[in-house]
Scaffold this motif. Sequence first.
Motif, mmCIF file in Angstrom:
data_model
loop_
_atom_site.group_PDB
_atom_site.id
_atom_site.type_symbol
_atom_site.label_atom_id
_atom_site.label_comp_id
_atom_site.label_asym_id
_atom_site.label_seq_id
_atom_site.Cartn_x
_atom_site.Cartn_y
_atom_site.Cartn_z
ATOM 1 N N VAL A 86 1.067 -1.210 -0.061
ATOM 2 C CA VAL A 86 -0.146 -0.026 -0.133
ATOM 3 C C VAL A 86 0.873 1.296 -0.137
ATOM 4 O O VAL A 86 1.695 1.327 0.670
ATOM 5 C CB VAL A 86 -0.930 0.129 1.213
ATOM 6 N N PHE A 87 0.664 2.254 -0.975
ATOM 7 C CA PHE A 87 1.565 3.246 -0.965
ATOM 8 C C PHE A 87 2.974 3.180 -1.146
ATOM 9 O O PHE A 87 3.641 3.612 -0.047
ATOM 10 C CB PHE A 87 0.800 4.407 -0.084
ATOM 11 N N ALA A 88 3.417 2.360 -1.693
ATOM 12 C CA ALA A 88 4.892 1.698 -1.705
ATOM 13 C C ALA A 88 5.838 2.932 -1.979
ATOM 14 O O ALA A 88 6.567 2.651 -2.940
ATOM 15 C CB ALA A 88 4.983 0.156 -2.317
ATOM 16 N N ILE A 89 5.972 3.760 -1.466
ATOM 17 C CA ILE A 89 6.824 5.142 -1.912
ATOM 18 C C ILE A 89 7.941 4.807 -1.940
ATOM 19 O O ILE A 89 8.819 5.060 -2.932
ATOM 20 C CB ILE A 89 6.491 6.541 -1.154
ATOM 21 N N ARG A 90 8.827 4.425 -0.878
ATOM 22 C CA ARG A 90 10.048 4.076 -0.857
ATOM 23 C C ARG A 90 10.562 3.106 -2.069
ATOM 24 O O ARG A 90 11.384 3.031 -2.559
ATOM 25 C CB ARG A 90 10.543 3.830 0.488
ATOM 26 N N THR A 91 9.690 2.021 -2.051
ATOM 27 C CA THR A 91 9.947 0.849 -2.818
ATOM 28 C C THR A 91 10.029 1.240 -4.158
ATOM 29 O O THR A 91 10.904 0.777 -5.005
ATOM 30 C CB THR A 91 9.042 -0.323 -2.620
ATOM 31 N N LEU A 92 9.119 2.089 -4.694
ATOM 32 C CA LEU A 92 8.966 2.674 -5.933
ATOM 33 C C LEU A 92 10.251 3.561 -6.443
ATOM 34 O O LEU A 92 10.894 3.483 -7.450
ATOM 35 C CB LEU A 92 7.886 3.366 -6.143
ATOM 36 N N LYS A 93 10.436 4.361 -5.433
ATOM 37 C CA LYS A 93 11.909 5.249 -5.753
ATOM 38 C C LYS A 93 12.960 4.495 -5.664
ATOM 39 O O LYS A 93 13.936 4.691 -6.677
ATOM 40 C CB LYS A 93 11.687 6.367 -4.508
ATOM 41 N N ASP A 94 13.059 3.606 -5.004
ATOM 42 C CA ASP A 94 14.428 2.941 -5.001
ATOM 43 C C ASP A 94 14.693 1.994 -6.237
ATOM 44 O O ASP A 94 15.582 1.354 -6.500
ATOM 45 C CB ASP A 94 14.644 1.925 -3.599
ATOM 46 N N ALA A 95 13.439 1.585 -6.702
ATOM 47 C CA ALA A 95 13.234 0.612 -7.966
ATOM 48 C C ALA A 95 13.521 1.679 -9.200
ATOM 49 O O ALA A 95 13.578 1.346 -10.333
ATOM 50 C CB ALA A 95 11.905 0.055 -8.132
ATOM 51 N N GLY A 96 13.720 3.169 -8.889
ATOM 52 C CA GLY A 96 14.181 3.898 -9.932
ATOM 53 C C GLY A 96 12.795 4.632 -10.769
ATOM 54 O O GLY A 96 13.163 5.634 -11.652
ATOM 55 N N ALA A 97 11.566 4.579 -9.841
ATOM 56 C CA ALA A 97 10.476 5.484 -10.420
ATOM 57 C C ALA A 97 10.642 6.762 -10.148
ATOM 58 O O ALA A 97 11.071 7.192 -8.956
ATOM 59 C CB ALA A 97 9.341 4.940 -9.765
ATOM 60 N N LYS A 98 10.230 7.838 -10.865
ATOM 61 C CA LYS A 98 10.363 9.165 -10.692
ATOM 62 C C LYS A 98 9.044 9.305 -9.894
ATOM 63 O O LYS A 98 7.850 8.994 -10.238
ATOM 64 C CB LYS A 98 10.039 9.889 -12.080
#
Length: 544
Positions: free
Chosen positions: A419-431
């Motif tokens: 749910v709202f995986a903000i850090r995971t997305l960022k660390d995976a390279g998402a803007k």
Amino acid sequence: MNIEKQADIVLSSQAVFTGLEDEPRPAAIAITDNKIIAIGSEEEIEPFIGEQTKVYKYDDELIMPGFHDFHLHVMMGSLSLESVNLFTARSEEEAVNMVQEYGQAHPEEPWIIGFMWDSSYWDDQELPHRSSLDRVFPDRPVLLFHAEGHYAWVNSKALEIAGIDRDTENPPYGTIEKDEMGEPTGIVIERAIEPITRYAFDLSQARKTELFQGFLAEAARFGVTSVNDLFGTQMNSRLDDFPLLQKFEEQGKLTVRIHLFPVLDGDLKRAEQLRKTYASDKLRVSGLKQFIDGVITSRTAYLLGSYADMPGVEGHAEFSLDTLTEWVVEADKAGFSVRFHAIGEGAIRMALDTFEEARKQNGVRDSRHSVEHVEVIHPTDIPRFKQLGVIASMQPDHFALSERNVYTERIGMEREKYVFAIRTLKDAGAKLAFGTDFPIDSLNPMRQLYRAITRVDSGGVDVWNPAERITLAEAIRAYTSGSAFGTFREHELGTLEVGKLADIAVLDRNLFDVSAEEILDAQANLTIVDGSVVFEKKTGALKA
């Protein structure tokens, strides 16, 4: 330092966050016309100060790039500012009392409109009924939007005006809730709201003008210098008014940059005409937007598999994958960025699938498409954001708007980890790009920053997936340079650099030097848009 002319404005503070470093530093900024012409120490900027220069000398108040709200709804938000807010109601009776008080205080308004009720916080957690509103307003229509905006509670008069009765069939992707006797309960979901807003939102130009003036004042006082105005379903069609925004710009009254994202519906001819019509620095069409699914609480978000509390129900998409793909491929080929509301894991996957197909057919280009909300994602889709160059457009405070137990009961504990995986997305390279979805949430950026760095849930104590926290610098960048990137304006907005447009916020405290809880209390002292002061708090730290 080459000094060609004196500055119109000079700002200085011990805490200037340019967005280029992770911490603020002492600095002064010189502004001429609408651009930053110099940044340096106070001594270095001193020669830019002349007799006509306005000097704002602060101690340790934070000077930073203006906030860029990446996702909101301008006119719907404008309306909410002058409507009854029901978020604090803790029962149907209390909500009705608040509506009654508002209606009595505003007898001139033909419709009573409200926002932000949420029965998941009520004692019985039951959806409300039209009869409770009928008791206090039998002859005056009432339209009250749920906190997530995807369903509404109305009285019998509103149903009557809209022509909705026991014989009315559900529209495509919409539900008219009915009781065991077949009578409407007063709850209308998704596109079933549209027949009601067709009348409730039929406002005069004078009224729309008043509402929009309120929005501009609200943005300025929060340090918001740019916004992205996204298509907000057909129910807003009578409310949205691009020519009104353009009129404000022509009159020099547009005090926030507005990036328009009209509907993605296959009508590229209309979209291209709008892009030609609205193409200025302050008001421009920046892309197209559409909905794929709804929201978790009404079980209209599209999941991969059943809702945990209702086997056999998984929500569904508003359009077929083939239709969405056709629209995206054509829009991408025409140079549009596409943004999809996608909350459930099934909808997020559909959005990414359409973007991937556009790449296959049109070739790889710098499209900067985005997925809006990204609430419940399947882990296998997380790396696809970087692979496809897709922006994760998120509103961190949203996970604390819904009552956590109700939310997790809907999705189940396995999905709860994503749910709202903000850090995971960022660390995976998402803007990342942050916004509010105003009026679903307050336009106040502090709530989004607080939630992104703390992950405190709706109960106000527990932390929801603490590993998904991000730093304050990362959160501010998502709200400034991330949003600028998402609208192809990182060369002129989003950071404090020489040559960039002077869109600047000065807060009343250094956010990097206070507790997380104090961030919620932070306010803007000064807001500058395009080199002009659009908000100045008289009790701020202005020094002659």
